[in-house]
Scaffold this motif. Sequence first.
Motif, PDB file in Angstrom:
ATOM      1  N   PRO A  22       0.546  -0.744   0.453  1.00 59.48           N
ATOM      2  CA  PRO A  22      -0.240   0.046   0.206  1.00 59.48           C
ATOM      3  C   PRO A  22       0.802   0.993  -0.090  1.00 59.48           C
ATOM      4  CG  PRO A  22      -0.993  -1.278   1.665  1.00 59.48           C
ATOM      5  CD  PRO A  22       0.545  -2.141   1.348  1.00 59.48           C
ATOM      6  N   HIS A  23       1.946   1.028   0.239  1.00 64.63           N
ATOM      7  CA  HIS A  23       2.458   2.595   0.891  1.00 64.63           C
ATOM      8  C   HIS A  23       1.789   3.467   1.318  1.00 64.63           C
ATOM      9  CE1 HIS A  23       6.300   0.927  -1.769  1.00 64.63           C
ATOM     10  NE2 HIS A  23       5.199   0.677  -2.288  1.00 64.63           N
ATOM     11  N   ALA A  24       1.081   3.362   2.181  1.00 66.14           N
ATOM     12  CA  ALA A  24       0.604   3.824   2.940  1.00 66.14           C
ATOM     13  C   ALA A  24      -0.916   4.410   2.077  1.00 66.14           C
ATOM     14  CB  ALA A  24       1.008   5.451   3.464  1.00 66.14           C
ATOM     15  N   TYR A  25      -1.931   2.910   3.164  1.00 71.32           N
ATOM     16  CA  TYR A  25      -3.194   3.256   2.845  1.00 71.32           C
ATOM     17  C   TYR A  25      -4.122   4.568   2.835  1.00 71.32           C
ATOM     18  CZ  TYR A  25      -3.745  -1.725   3.835  1.00 71.32           C
ATOM     19  OH  TYR A  25      -3.512  -3.247   4.133  1.00 71.32           O
ATOM     20  N   ALA A  26      -4.705   4.966   1.607  1.00 73.59           N
ATOM     21  CA  ALA A  26      -5.225   5.387   1.217  1.00 73.59           C
ATOM     22  C   ALA A  26      -6.440   6.624   2.021  1.00 73.59           C
ATOM     23  CB  ALA A  26      -6.099   5.339   0.301  1.00 73.59           C
ATOM     24  N   PHE A  27      -7.331   5.095   3.003  1.00 76.21           N
ATOM     25  CA  PHE A  27      -8.100   5.505   4.303  1.00 76.21           C
ATOM     26  C   PHE A  27      -7.274   6.392   4.900  1.00 76.21           C
ATOM     27  CE2 PHE A  27      -7.242   0.974   5.031  1.00 76.21           C
ATOM     28  CZ  PHE A  27      -6.789   1.086   6.232  1.00 76.21           C
ATOM     29  N   LEU A  28      -6.248   6.542   5.042  1.00 75.01           N
ATOM     30  CA  LEU A  28      -5.298   7.277   6.725  1.00 75.01           C
ATOM     31  C   LEU A  28      -5.497   8.816   6.234  1.00 75.01           C
ATOM     32  CD1 LEU A  28      -2.114   4.478   7.364  1.00 75.01           C
ATOM     33  CD2 LEU A  28      -4.320   5.197   8.888  1.00 75.01           C
ATOM     34  N   ARG A  29      -6.010   9.548   4.957  1.00 72.91           N
ATOM     35  CA  ARG A  29      -5.426  10.654   4.777  1.00 72.91           C
ATOM     36  C   ARG A  29      -6.370  11.742   5.103  1.00 72.91           C
ATOM     37  NH1 ARG A  29      -5.540  10.813  -2.376  1.00 72.91           N
ATOM     38  NH2 ARG A  29      -6.304  12.777  -1.851  1.00 72.91           N
ATOM     39  N   ARG A  30      -5.989  12.930   5.452  1.00 73.76           N
ATOM     40  CA  ARG A  30      -6.775  13.446   6.136  1.00 73.76           C
ATOM     41  C   ARG A  30      -6.874  14.975   5.379  1.00 73.76           C
ATOM     42  NH1 ARG A  30      -7.034   9.593   8.644  1.00 73.76           N
ATOM     43  NH2 ARG A  30      -6.652   9.665  10.938  1.00 73.76           N
ATOM     44  N   ASP A  31      -6.775  14.551   3.664  1.00 74.85           N
ATOM     45  CA  ASP A  31      -6.875  15.706   3.219  1.00 74.85           C
ATOM     46  C   ASP A  31      -8.233  15.532   2.798  1.00 74.85           C
ATOM     47  OD1 ASP A  31      -5.887  13.961   1.772  1.00 74.85           O
ATOM     48  OD2 ASP A  31      -4.491  14.598   0.481  1.00 74.85           O
ATOM     49  N   CYS A  32      -9.341  14.566   2.393  1.00 75.40           N
ATOM     50  CA  CYS A  32     -10.001  14.369   1.622  1.00 75.40           C
ATOM     51  C   CYS A  32     -11.420  13.841   2.663  1.00 75.40           C
ATOM     52  CB  CYS A  32      -9.561  13.060   1.549  1.00 75.40           C
ATOM     53  SG  CYS A  32      -9.771  11.490   1.508  1.00 75.40           S
ATOM     54  N   SER A  33     -12.778  13.676   2.345  1.00 70.00           N
ATOM     55  CA  SER A  33     -14.017  13.829   3.259  1.00 70.00           C
ATOM     56  C   SER A  33     -13.841  12.489   4.368  1.00 70.00           C
ATOM     57  CB  SER A  33     -14.585  13.983   2.150  1.00 70.00           C
ATOM     58  OG  SER A  33     -15.434  13.028   1.902  1.00 70.00           O
ATOM     59  N   LEU A  34     -15.073  12.613   5.254  1.00 67.64           N
ATOM     60  CA  LEU A  34     -14.598  11.313   5.748  1.00 67.64           C
ATOM     61  C   LEU A  34     -15.556  10.176   5.315  1.00 67.64           C
ATOM     62  CD1 LEU A  34     -15.712  12.529   9.581  1.00 67.64           C
ATOM     63  CD2 LEU A  34     -13.795  10.809   8.797  1.00 67.64           C
ATOM     64  N   LEU A  35     -16.287  10.323   4.237  1.00 63.56           N
ATOM     65  CA  LEU A  35     -16.842  10.113   3.104  1.00 63.56           C
ATOM     66  C   LEU A  35     -15.716   8.875   2.458  1.00 63.56           C
ATOM     67  CD1 LEU A  35     -19.822   8.607   1.846  1.00 63.56           C
ATOM     68  CD2 LEU A  35     -19.430  10.162   0.411  1.00 63.56           C
ATOM     69  N   ALA A  36     -15.318   9.761   1.316  1.00 62.49           N
ATOM     70  CA  ALA A  36     -13.896   9.784   0.760  1.00 62.49           C
ATOM     71  C   ALA A  36     -13.131   8.653   1.187  1.00 62.49           C
ATOM     72  CB  ALA A  36     -13.407  10.407   0.582  1.00 62.49           C
ATOM     73  N   ARG A  37     -12.798   9.142   2.862  1.00 56.95           N
ATOM     74  CA  ARG A  37     -12.142   7.888   3.319  1.00 56.95           C
ATOM     75  C   ARG A  37     -12.725   6.268   3.568  1.00 56.95           C
ATOM     76  NH1 ARG A  37     -10.287  11.890   8.212  1.00 56.95           N
ATOM     77  NH2 ARG A  37      -9.872  10.279   8.471  1.00 56.95           N
ATOM     78  N   GLY A  38     -14.395   6.622   4.168  1.00 55.06           N
ATOM     79  CA  GLY A  38     -14.952   5.145   4.331  1.00 55.06           C
ATOM     80  C   GLY A  38     -14.872   4.740   2.944  1.00 55.06           C
ATOM     81  N   VAL A  39     -14.785   5.459   2.132  1.00 54.84           N
ATOM     82  CA  VAL A  39     -15.170   4.480   0.633  1.00 54.84           C
ATOM     83  C   VAL A  39     -13.882   3.880   0.723  1.00 54.84           C
ATOM     84  CG1 VAL A  39     -15.039   4.607  -1.424  1.00 54.84           C
ATOM     85  CG2 VAL A  39     -17.256   6.204  -0.994  1.00 54.84           C
ATOM     86  N   TYR A  40     -12.844   4.497   0.601  1.00 55.58           N
ATOM     87  CA  TYR A  40     -11.455   4.069   0.273  1.00 55.58           C
ATOM     88  C   TYR A  40     -11.159   2.545   1.278  1.00 55.58           C
ATOM     89  CZ  TYR A  40      -9.967   8.143  -1.435  1.00 55.58           C
ATOM     90  OH  TYR A  40      -9.773   9.133  -2.527  1.00 55.58           O
TER      91      TYR A  40
END
Length: 351
Positions: free
Chosen positions: A113-131
């Motif tokens: 993964p090189h850092a899972y996308a759901f760890l991102r804090r520059d996108c919405s909670l919805l986007a992180r949930g989808v990831y």
Amino acid sequence: MVHEFSDADYNIPDVLHVSEAYGGGVQSAMSRYIENSPRLVHQVLVRTRTEHDIAEVCSARAVCYNGTLPGFLVAARTHISQSRPPIVHLHSSFAGLLRMFDFGPDIKIIYTPHAYAFLRRDCSLLARGVYKLAESALSKRTQTIAAISPFEAASAAKMAGKSTEVVYLPNVVPHVARPAPSSPASNKRFKVVMAGRISAQKDPAFFAMTARAAHSDVKWTWVGDGDADMRNELERAGVTVTGWLPNDLVKQQIAEADLYLHSAKWEGAPITVLEAAAVGTPVLARGVQSMEGLGYLLTDDCPRAAAQAVDRFFSDSNYRRTAQAATEDSVLVHSPVIQSAALTALYGRAG
């Protein structure tokens, strides 16, 4: 522009590396995997991202695609299906979407993964949930997840299915000659650095607030460039921003520093921190979950606590030695020899 593959593109390698996010730490990590498994024939299939290119020469044959993400996934699927390499190593979350396809039992799928996308804090909670939902579903497929940090391995294990193997594949940097050590007790002004793209992930605001809160007489330096507003915030806090530099000058800036302070809000296993450790620059890292287990001394996750840790580093010799010892220990784990052994096990009998 869509890349038209030639017949030569389908020469069968032992390991095909696929990445949509080719640049920065992913680019460096892939180069080390290739370098530290030299008995195998590698090929790289990437979607080019010139703004993230770190100008590192890759010894493997590269096949590039310059179109959209959906187009890249279609092209990569076609390439894998036609060339049928024994091992396909997918790098980063978007390349990981290729796990939705069934390439057959004769192709081993490895995903880093090189850092899972759901760890991102520059996108919405919805986007992180989808990831997170996508990663959870795809992690049930037959594969090996080669995680680059203990935190990433633990995250993978929570999502893994019965046919999913999770292994630890530490990031490394090449061996480098260390400069002669200088004493922090000298009369020179201390230097604290952070290196990387000025972006939400690296959180320059945290670095700027730490610089403002610290009492030590320190020259604060950010090696890199990026978002203009974030750069202005750093400069208003008295931080020197070098702009983009060639790799050798980046490493020189890090080697000349008395302390490397890593301010990122989320991470995989950052290459710049490894580069600091390799040249003997002590590391303090922001205490976020993704940095736990990598061996570095962590501060609390707030700028004031980080500033207090920096002040203590320059005033408390015992604390300074603790940070230095932790950094030295990390070099032993994140070594080319260790990674080579991990890659031998990961790639098995290929080649």
